[in-house]
Design a protein around this motif. Structure first.
Motif, PDB file in Angstrom:
ATOM      1  N   LEU A  23     -10.600 -54.290  31.549  1.00  0.00           N
ATOM      2  CA  LEU A  23     -10.375 -53.772  30.206  1.00  0.00           C
ATOM      3  C   LEU A  23      -9.701 -52.405  30.333  1.00  0.00           C
ATOM      4  CD1 LEU A  23     -10.989 -54.063  27.088  1.00  0.00           C
ATOM      5  CD2 LEU A  23     -13.000 -52.639  27.539  1.00  0.00           C
ATOM      6  N   THR A  24      -8.568 -52.238  29.672  1.00  0.00           N
ATOM      7  CA  THR A  24      -7.852 -50.961  29.729  1.00  0.00           C
ATOM      8  C   THR A  24      -7.967 -50.253  28.381  1.00  0.00           C
ATOM      9  OG1 THR A  24      -5.757 -52.003  29.061  1.00  0.00           O
ATOM     10  CG2 THR A  24      -6.208 -51.833  31.410  1.00  0.00           C
ATOM     11  N   GLU A  25      -8.202 -48.953  28.450  1.00  0.00           N
ATOM     12  CA  GLU A  25      -8.328 -48.124  27.244  1.00  0.00           C
ATOM     13  C   GLU A  25      -7.446 -46.883  27.390  1.00  0.00           C
ATOM     14  OE1 GLU A  25     -11.704 -45.563  24.776  1.00  0.00           O
ATOM     15  OE2 GLU A  25     -11.978 -46.048  26.914  1.00  0.00           O
ATOM     16  N   PRO A  26      -6.466 -46.705  26.534  1.00  0.00           N
ATOM     17  CA  PRO A  26      -5.671 -45.472  26.583  1.00  0.00           C
ATOM     18  C   PRO A  26      -6.531 -44.268  26.187  1.00  0.00           C
ATOM     19  CG  PRO A  26      -4.595 -47.189  25.267  1.00  0.00           C
ATOM     20  CD  PRO A  26      -6.004 -47.626  25.490  1.00  0.00           C
ATOM     21  N   TYR A  27      -6.280 -43.138  26.828  1.00  0.00           N
ATOM     22  CA  TYR A  27      -6.967 -41.909  26.435  1.00  0.00           C
ATOM     23  C   TYR A  27      -6.085 -40.724  26.813  1.00  0.00           C
ATOM     24  CZ  TYR A  27      -8.354 -40.675  31.228  1.00  0.00           C
ATOM     25  OH  TYR A  27      -8.351 -40.305  32.547  1.00  0.00           O
TER      26      TYR A  27
ATOM     27  N   SER B 130     -15.688 -41.475  24.033  1.00  0.00           N
ATOM     28  CA  SER B 130     -14.931 -42.679  23.658  1.00  0.00           C
ATOM     29  C   SER B 130     -15.799 -43.640  22.861  1.00  0.00           C
ATOM     30  CB  SER B 130     -14.417 -43.371  24.920  1.00  0.00           C
ATOM     31  OG  SER B 130     -14.093 -44.714  24.659  1.00  0.00           O
ATOM     32  N   HIS B 131     -15.245 -44.170  21.758  1.00  0.00           N
ATOM     33  CA  HIS B 131     -16.005 -45.150  20.973  1.00  0.00           C
ATOM     34  C   HIS B 131     -16.196 -46.438  21.762  1.00  0.00           C
ATOM     35  CE1 HIS B 131     -11.668 -45.342  19.731  1.00  0.00           C
ATOM     36  NE2 HIS B 131     -11.837 -46.611  20.061  1.00  0.00           N
ATOM     37  N   VAL B 132     -15.265 -46.770  22.667  1.00  0.00           N
ATOM     38  CA  VAL B 132     -15.403 -47.966  23.508  1.00  0.00           C
ATOM     39  C   VAL B 132     -16.605 -47.807  24.437  1.00  0.00           C
ATOM     40  CG1 VAL B 132     -14.311 -49.376  25.309  1.00  0.00           C
ATOM     41  CG2 VAL B 132     -12.946 -48.524  23.387  1.00  0.00           C
ATOM     42  N   PHE B 133     -16.658 -46.674  25.125  1.00  0.00           N
ATOM     43  CA  PHE B 133     -17.774 -46.441  26.040  1.00  0.00           C
ATOM     44  C   PHE B 133     -19.100 -46.366  25.283  1.00  0.00           C
ATOM     45  CE2 PHE B 133     -20.672 -43.416  28.114  1.00  0.00           C
ATOM     46  CZ  PHE B 133     -20.910 -44.101  29.291  1.00  0.00           C
TER      47      PHE B 133
ATOM     48  N   VAL C 243     -17.101 -54.530  22.064  1.00  0.00           N
ATOM     49  CA  VAL C 243     -15.875 -53.762  21.792  1.00  0.00           C
ATOM     50  C   VAL C 243     -14.706 -54.678  21.394  1.00  0.00           C
ATOM     51  CG1 VAL C 243     -16.555 -51.911  23.359  1.00  0.00           C
ATOM     52  CG2 VAL C 243     -15.207 -53.819  24.244  1.00  0.00           C
ATOM     53  N   LYS C 244     -14.991 -55.900  20.996  1.00  0.00           N
ATOM     54  CA  LYS C 244     -13.911 -56.857  20.720  1.00  0.00           C
ATOM     55  C   LYS C 244     -12.990 -56.382  19.593  1.00  0.00           C
ATOM     56  CE  LYS C 244     -16.918 -59.714  17.787  1.00  0.00           C
ATOM     57  NZ  LYS C 244     -17.499 -61.073  17.603  1.00  0.00           N
ATOM     58  N   ASN C 245     -13.503 -55.604  18.667  1.00  0.00           N
ATOM     59  CA  ASN C 245     -12.655 -55.113  17.574  1.00  0.00           C
ATOM     60  C   ASN C 245     -11.591 -54.131  18.040  1.00  0.00           C
ATOM     61  OD1 ASN C 245     -13.872 -56.636  15.560  1.00  0.00           O
ATOM     62  ND2 ASN C 245     -15.394 -55.060  15.102  1.00  0.00           N
ATOM     63  N   TYR C 246     -11.782 -53.583  19.242  1.00  0.00           N
ATOM     64  CA  TYR C 246     -10.798 -52.632  19.760  1.00  0.00           C
ATOM     65  C   TYR C 246      -9.710 -53.314  20.587  1.00  0.00           C
ATOM     66  CZ  TYR C 246     -14.695 -49.557  18.607  1.00  0.00           C
ATOM     67  OH  TYR C 246     -15.728 -48.910  17.964  1.00  0.00           O
ATOM     68  N   LEU C 247      -9.851 -54.627  20.802  1.00  0.00           N
ATOM     69  CA  LEU C 247      -8.855 -55.358  21.578  1.00  0.00           C
ATOM     70  C   LEU C 247      -7.629 -55.654  20.724  1.00  0.00           C
ATOM     71  CD1 LEU C 247     -11.107 -57.922  23.490  1.00  0.00           C
ATOM     72  CD2 LEU C 247     -10.106 -55.816  24.365  1.00  0.00           C
ATOM     73  N   VAL C 248      -6.461 -55.456  21.291  1.00  0.00           N
ATOM     74  CA  VAL C 248      -5.216 -55.690  20.563  1.00  0.00           C
ATOM     75  C   VAL C 248      -5.117 -57.133  20.095  1.00  0.00           C
ATOM     76  CG1 VAL C 248      -2.704 -55.711  20.766  1.00  0.00           C
ATOM     77  CG2 VAL C 248      -4.016 -53.840  21.770  1.00  0.00           C
ATOM     78  N   ASP C 249      -5.478 -58.071  20.969  1.00  0.00           N
ATOM     79  CA  ASP C 249      -5.363 -59.488  20.606  1.00  0.00           C
ATOM     80  C   ASP C 249      -6.363 -59.889  19.537  1.00  0.00           C
ATOM     81  OD1 ASP C 249      -3.361 -59.755  22.428  1.00  0.00           O
ATOM     82  OD2 ASP C 249      -4.641 -60.525  24.037  1.00  0.00           O
ATOM     83  N   SER C 250      -7.511 -59.225  19.511  1.00  0.00           N
ATOM     84  CA  SER C 250      -8.542 -59.583  18.538  1.00  0.00           C
ATOM     85  C   SER C 250      -8.296 -58.940  17.181  1.00  0.00           C
ATOM     86  CB  SER C 250      -9.925 -59.164  19.058  1.00  0.00           C
ATOM     87  OG  SER C 250     -10.207 -59.816  20.275  1.00  0.00           O
ATOM     88  N   ASN C 251      -7.824 -57.706  17.184  1.00  0.00           N
ATOM     89  CA  ASN C 251      -7.618 -56.993  15.930  1.00  0.00           C
ATOM     90  C   ASN C 251      -6.415 -56.069  16.076  1.00  0.00           C
ATOM     91  OD1 ASN C 251      -7.817 -55.562  13.516  1.00  0.00           O
ATOM     92  ND2 ASN C 251     -10.072 -55.611  13.554  1.00  0.00           N
ATOM     93  N   PRO C 252      -5.191 -56.600  15.886  1.00  0.00           N
ATOM     94  CA  PRO C 252      -3.996 -55.803  16.100  1.00  0.00           C
ATOM     95  C   PRO C 252      -3.895 -54.580  15.198  1.00  0.00           C
ATOM     96  CG  PRO C 252      -3.441 -58.050  15.405  1.00  0.00           C
ATOM     97  CD  PRO C 252      -4.923 -57.954  15.455  1.00  0.00           C
ATOM     98  N   ASN C 253      -4.646 -54.574  14.098  1.00  0.00           N
ATOM     99  CA  ASN C 253      -4.563 -53.438  13.172  1.00  0.00           C
ATOM    100  C   ASN C 253      -5.216 -52.184  13.744  1.00  0.00           C
ATOM    101  OD1 ASN C 253      -3.222 -54.921  11.148  1.00  0.00           O
ATOM    102  ND2 ASN C 253      -5.163 -55.785  10.434  1.00  0.00           N
ATOM    103  N   ILE C 254      -6.353 -52.361  14.421  1.00  0.00           N
ATOM    104  CA  ILE C 254      -7.039 -51.194  14.975  1.00  0.00           C
ATOM    105  C   ILE C 254      -7.136 -51.270  16.496  1.00  0.00           C
ATOM    106  CG2 ILE C 254      -8.420 -50.932  12.907  1.00  0.00           C
ATOM    107  CD1 ILE C 254     -10.805 -52.041  14.471  1.00  0.00           C
ATOM    108  N   GLY C 255      -6.722 -52.402  17.083  1.00  0.00           N
ATOM    109  CA  GLY C 255      -6.878 -52.593  18.518  1.00  0.00           C
ATOM    110  C   GLY C 255      -6.023 -51.650  19.337  1.00  0.00           C
ATOM    111  N   GLU C 256      -6.570 -51.200  20.423  1.00  0.00           N
ATOM    112  CA  GLU C 256      -5.834 -50.343  21.346  1.00  0.00           C
ATOM    113  C   GLU C 256      -6.116 -50.704  22.798  1.00  0.00           C
ATOM    114  OE1 GLU C 256      -9.066 -46.689  21.453  1.00  0.00           O
ATOM    115  OE2 GLU C 256      -7.243 -46.480  20.271  1.00  0.00           O
ATOM    116  N   CYS C 257      -7.127 -51.547  23.024  1.00  0.00           N
ATOM    117  CA  CYS C 257      -7.505 -51.942  24.375  1.00  0.00           C
ATOM    118  C   CYS C 257      -6.943 -53.324  24.707  1.00  0.00           C
ATOM    119  CB  CYS C 257      -9.021 -51.967  24.528  1.00  0.00           C
ATOM    120  SG  CYS C 257      -9.801 -50.372  24.229  1.00  0.00           S
TER     121      CYS C 257
END
Length: 443
Positions: free
Chosen positions: A171-175, A66-69, A206-220
């Motif tokens: 923090l939740t991450e779909p996988y 995972s890129h988040v981990f 990992v803030k760039n993966y947060l939906v609220d921070s970056n809805p374009n690429i966010g998934e967490c």
């Protein structure tokens, strides 16, 4: 008989001393003593060396890709003091040494595939302790041959942690696992008063993966669970509520302050309370608050509908603490009915005197030998409501073994719901700000 007469003479002598104009007891509030009297809620500081629990089942094997981990891992080496792999009901513990790269080697070499992890015990270990913690797991839980994915088994541990004044960040991450989408959780157990908890460091990676921070690429998604963040703050420094009366404000700590005035009660009555000689409000006049400039700040999980006020005359209690004199240590008496509280649309709080302040047993008078009164005003949460949140963020559904039933795992979402509704967690009735009000004696 002689002993009783002696006591009577002694009491009369003390009374004459108090009543003497040249020996009045002066209340000149000391903020150091007031700080000791104020009910400031503080949590015990946590051990900053973090313990990391990792679910050593498939959820972690997938996390290694995972890129988040991977982005979090770069900072784990700096903060993790103890690593614990949960392998079934066994806890494989390793003390980490940065110089020897213990954590790096352990993470790289862990490749065992366990079917389950006793994640409930791991959460209990953290919440029963006094150490900052982190957990990585899908929170699937098996016990006594049963699956507990739909049981709120985390509730009691969460409540215990929050009741200490701490917080939990989730923090939740779909996988994907075996063709089914699940959720991986990164849970952080920290102290909100800590200026640099591990949460800040990990989430910043990992803030760039947060939906609220970056809805374009966010998934967490990130959710914070706590009950200690509702507060009252001063929105302006001074309290000049009337040009005719000087009122000063002095901060005691973040949750209390001293408000004082030397104006006479005649002036307070005329210029603040707008009362005539018959204690009736003067027509076309609006009362002016004795306290204003306070702002109510809602919390992350709760918003406040109203505030309750409890006021007590603590003059003798304060003097006994100042002079260490048990003779003065009478119980404070309730004068809550002498104050009105208003909150405007901007959540700004104003406190007003009302005519009940002139009722019997509300104020000490100069005839009793007191120069001043010290009143304590506690502002408490009246009613609160839970802020809306998306509970589906904490749910995941339909792993292979349940493909025919279509069930959804709700253990985390149900646990959060239980905690937010628990009477020991809901902030109703909690004092969140204290004002010490120093005013003159009453004639």
């Amino acid at each position: 008989m002689a002993r009783n007469l002696y006591k009577l003479v002694y009491v009369c002598a003390v009374a004459m001393l108090i009543l003497s104009c040249n020996n009045k007891i002066s209340i000149d509030a000391d903020t150091k003593i007031l700080n000791e009297m104020a009910p400031v809620e503080t949590s015990e500081p946590l051990d900053p060396s973090t313990i990391l629990y990792i679910d050593a089942s498939t959820v972690f094997l997938d996390a290694k890709e995972s890129h988040v981990f991977k982005d979090m891992k770069s900072q784990m080496y700096q903060y993790i003091g103890t690593l614990v792999f949960i392998k079934g009901n066994q806890f494989d513990t390793t003390e980490c040494d940065r110089q020897k790269q213990t954590l790096f080697n352990a993470l790289e070499n862990m490749n065992s595939d366990y079917n389950y992890a006793d994640i409930q015990k791991a959460v209990e270990n953290i919440c029963d302790g006094n150490r900052q913690g982190m957990i990585i797991s899908d929170f699937e839980f098996y016990k006594d041959g049963k699956v507990h994915d739909n049981d709120p088994y985390l509730s009691e541990s969460f409540k215990k942690w929050l009741s200490k004044g701490y917080q939990i960040d989730i923090l939740t991450e779909p996988y994907w696992e075996k063709g089914n989408q699940k959720k991986r959780f990164y849970m952080f157990f920290t102290d909100p008063s800590d200026k640099a908890p591990i949460t800040n460091t990990m989430i910043s990676q990992v803030k760039n993966y947060l939906v609220d921070s970056n809805p374009n690429i966010g998934e967490c998604c990130l959710f914070t669970l706590k009950n200690s963040d509702i507060s009252i703050q001063r929105s302006k420094e001074d309290n000049s509520s009337s040009q005719e009366i000087d009122i000063t404000v002095k901060s005691i700590n973040s949750r209390s302050e001293l408000v004082s005035t030397e104006a006479s009660w005649n002036d307070i009555k005329e210029f603040l309370m707008k009362l005539d000689n018959h204690n009736k409000v003067i027509e076309d006049e609006n009362p002016i608050p004795i306290v204003d400039g306070l702002k109510l700040c809602d919390g992350n999980n709760y918003s406040i509908d109203n505030i309750k006020v409890r006021a007590t005359n603590v003059s003798k209690l304060y003097l006994s603490k100042q002079e260490d004199d048990d003779e003065l240590n009478d119980s404070p008496f309730d004068i809550s009915d002498a104050f009105d509280v208003k909150i405007n649309a901007q959540n700004e709080i104003s406190i007003f005197f009302n005519k009940n302040i002139f009722s019997a047993k509300h104020l000490y008078s100069s005839k009793e030998g007191f120069e001043g009164n010290l009143i304590r005003i506690d502002l408490a949460v009246g009613n609160s409501k839970i802020e809306e949140y998306d509970e589906t963020v904490f749910q995941w559904g339909c792993v292979q073994r349940r493909r025919l039933t279509g069930q959804t795992a709700t253990c985390v979402s149900l646990s959060i719901d239980n905690v937010l509704k628990d009477v020991d967690i809901v902030p109703d009735g909690r004092t969140i700000y204290t004002i010490f009000l120093q005013v003159p004696s009453f004639k």
